[in-house]
Design a protein around this motif. Structure first.
Motif, PDB file in Angstrom:
ATOM      1  N   HIS A  22       0.963  -1.288   0.000  1.00  0.00           N
ATOM      2  CA  HIS A  22       0.163  -0.084  -0.006  1.00  0.00           C
ATOM      3  C   HIS A  22       0.799   1.266  -0.132  1.00  0.00           C
ATOM      4  N   ARG A  23       1.857   1.330   0.801  1.00  0.00           N
ATOM      5  CA  ARG A  23       2.898   2.394   0.842  1.00  0.00           C
ATOM      6  C   ARG A  23       3.544   2.539  -0.310  1.00  0.00           C
ATOM      7  N   GLN A  24       3.895   1.706  -0.971  1.00  0.00           N
ATOM      8  CA  GLN A  24       4.634   1.654  -2.530  1.00  0.00           C
ATOM      9  C   GLN A  24       3.744   2.070  -3.633  1.00  0.00           C
ATOM     10  N   VAL A  25       2.211   1.944  -3.483  1.00  0.00           N
ATOM     11  CA  VAL A  25       1.334   2.323  -4.518  1.00  0.00           C
ATOM     12  C   VAL A  25       1.116   3.652  -4.199  1.00  0.00           C
ATOM     13  N   GLU A  26       0.950   4.060  -2.857  1.00  0.00           N
ATOM     14  CA  GLU A  26       0.920   5.487  -2.759  1.00  0.00           C
ATOM     15  C   GLU A  26       1.919   6.408  -3.308  1.00  0.00           C
ATOM     16  N   ALA A  27       3.208   5.885  -3.064  1.00  0.00           N
ATOM     17  CA  ALA A  27       4.549   6.710  -3.285  1.00  0.00           C
ATOM     18  C   ALA A  27       4.495   6.764  -5.104  1.00  0.00           C
ATOM     19  N   ALA A  28       4.120   5.561  -5.601  1.00  0.00           N
ATOM     20  CA  ALA A  28       4.169   5.574  -7.084  1.00  0.00           C
ATOM     21  C   ALA A  28       3.048   6.435  -7.571  1.00  0.00           C
ATOM     22  N   THR A  29       1.885   6.568  -6.775  1.00  0.00           N
ATOM     23  CA  THR A  29       0.628   7.424  -7.278  1.00  0.00           C
ATOM     24  C   THR A  29       1.207   8.989  -7.216  1.00  0.00           C
ATOM     25  N   HIS A  30       1.688   9.360  -6.002  1.00  0.00           N
ATOM     26  CA  HIS A  30       2.227  10.496  -5.798  1.00  0.00           C
ATOM     27  C   HIS A  30       3.245  11.157  -6.827  1.00  0.00           C
ATOM     28  N   SER A  31       4.012  10.130  -7.289  1.00  0.00           N
ATOM     29  CA  SER A  31       5.014  10.620  -8.088  1.00  0.00           C
ATOM     30  C   SER A  31       4.501  10.807  -9.650  1.00  0.00           C
ATOM     31  N   ALA A  32       3.432   9.932  -9.701  1.00  0.00           N
ATOM     32  CA  ALA A  32       3.175   9.851 -11.302  1.00  0.00           C
ATOM     33  C   ALA A  32       2.290  11.323 -11.252  1.00  0.00           C
ATOM     34  N   ALA A  33       1.482  11.600 -10.319  1.00  0.00           N
ATOM     35  CA  ALA A  33       0.597  13.075  -9.937  1.00  0.00           C
ATOM     36  C   ALA A  33       1.435  14.243 -10.104  1.00  0.00           C
ATOM     37  N   GLU A  34       2.704  14.003  -9.644  1.00  0.00           N
ATOM     38  CA  GLU A  34       3.550  15.266  -9.751  1.00  0.00           C
ATOM     39  C   GLU A  34       3.970  15.252 -11.078  1.00  0.00           C
ATOM     40  N   SER A  35       4.266  14.282 -11.931  1.00  0.00           N
ATOM     41  CA  SER A  35       4.925  14.261 -12.984  1.00  0.00           C
ATOM     42  C   SER A  35       3.947  14.974 -14.155  1.00  0.00           C
ATOM     43  N   ILE A  36       2.613  14.368 -13.858  1.00  0.00           N
ATOM     44  CA  ILE A  36       1.293  14.916 -14.855  1.00  0.00           C
ATOM     45  C   ILE A  36       1.256  16.435 -14.469  1.00  0.00           C
ATOM     46  N   GLN A  37       1.336  16.817 -13.258  1.00  0.00           N
ATOM     47  CA  GLN A  37       0.967  18.303 -13.178  1.00  0.00           C
ATOM     48  C   GLN A  37       1.939  19.050 -13.852  1.00  0.00           C
ATOM     49  N   GLU A  38       3.428  18.440 -13.642  1.00  0.00           N
ATOM     50  CA  GLU A  38       4.787  19.242 -14.372  1.00  0.00           C
ATOM     51  C   GLU A  38       4.300  19.413 -15.841  1.00  0.00           C
ATOM     52  N   TYR A  39       3.889  18.059 -16.591  1.00  0.00           N
ATOM     53  CA  TYR A  39       3.819  18.165 -17.794  1.00  0.00           C
ATOM     54  C   TYR A  39       2.523  19.117 -18.314  1.00  0.00           C
ATOM     55  N   GLY A  40       1.378  18.987 -17.459  1.00  0.00           N
ATOM     56  CA  GLY A  40       0.325  19.760 -17.645  1.00  0.00           C
ATOM     57  C   GLY A  40       0.553  21.324 -17.643  1.00  0.00           C
ATOM     58  N   SER A  41       1.379  21.641 -16.753  1.00  0.00           N
ATOM     59  CA  SER A  41       1.852  23.099 -16.671  1.00  0.00           C
ATOM     60  C   SER A  41       2.644  23.554 -17.670  1.00  0.00           C
ATOM     61  N   HIS A  42       3.582  22.919 -18.101  1.00  0.00           N
ATOM     62  CA  HIS A  42       4.665  23.218 -19.135  1.00  0.00           C
ATOM     63  C   HIS A  42       3.878  22.959 -20.427  1.00  0.00           C
TER      64      HIS A  42
END
Length: 79
Positions: free
Chosen positions: A18-38
């Motif tokens: 569960h902790r690993q899934v949350e970490a991966a989800t958080h990382s993916a969300a950050e990447s998507i936000q960077e991609y979207g804003s740029h």
């Protein structure tokens, strides 16, 4: 091995997954936000940046494309 130990191991393993899934989800969300804003917020800057980089690498090809686009636009504006 008792059923209590197996249950504890399963719960520990489950919480680790569960902790690993949350970490991966958080990382993916950050990447998507960077991609979207740029790439979504400033598409014109990105296109002109890519075109200028391409023009630096291949000036002859860009000159031909610019001439061709100028002819077509001039022809359409005239007629």
């Amino acid at each position: 091995m008792s059923t209590g130990n197996r249950t504890q191991q399963r719960n520990a393993s489950s919480s680790e997954v569960h902790r690993q899934v949350e970490a991966a989800t958080h990382s993916a969300a950050e990447s998507i936000q960077e991609y979207g804003s740029h790439y979504v917020a400033e598409p014109a800057k990105d296109i002109f940046g890519l075109l200028s980089d391409y023009a630096k690498d291949r000036p002859d090809v860009m000159a031909v494309w610019s001439f061709g686009l100028g002819v077509v636009v001039g022809w359409k504006l005239r007629g």
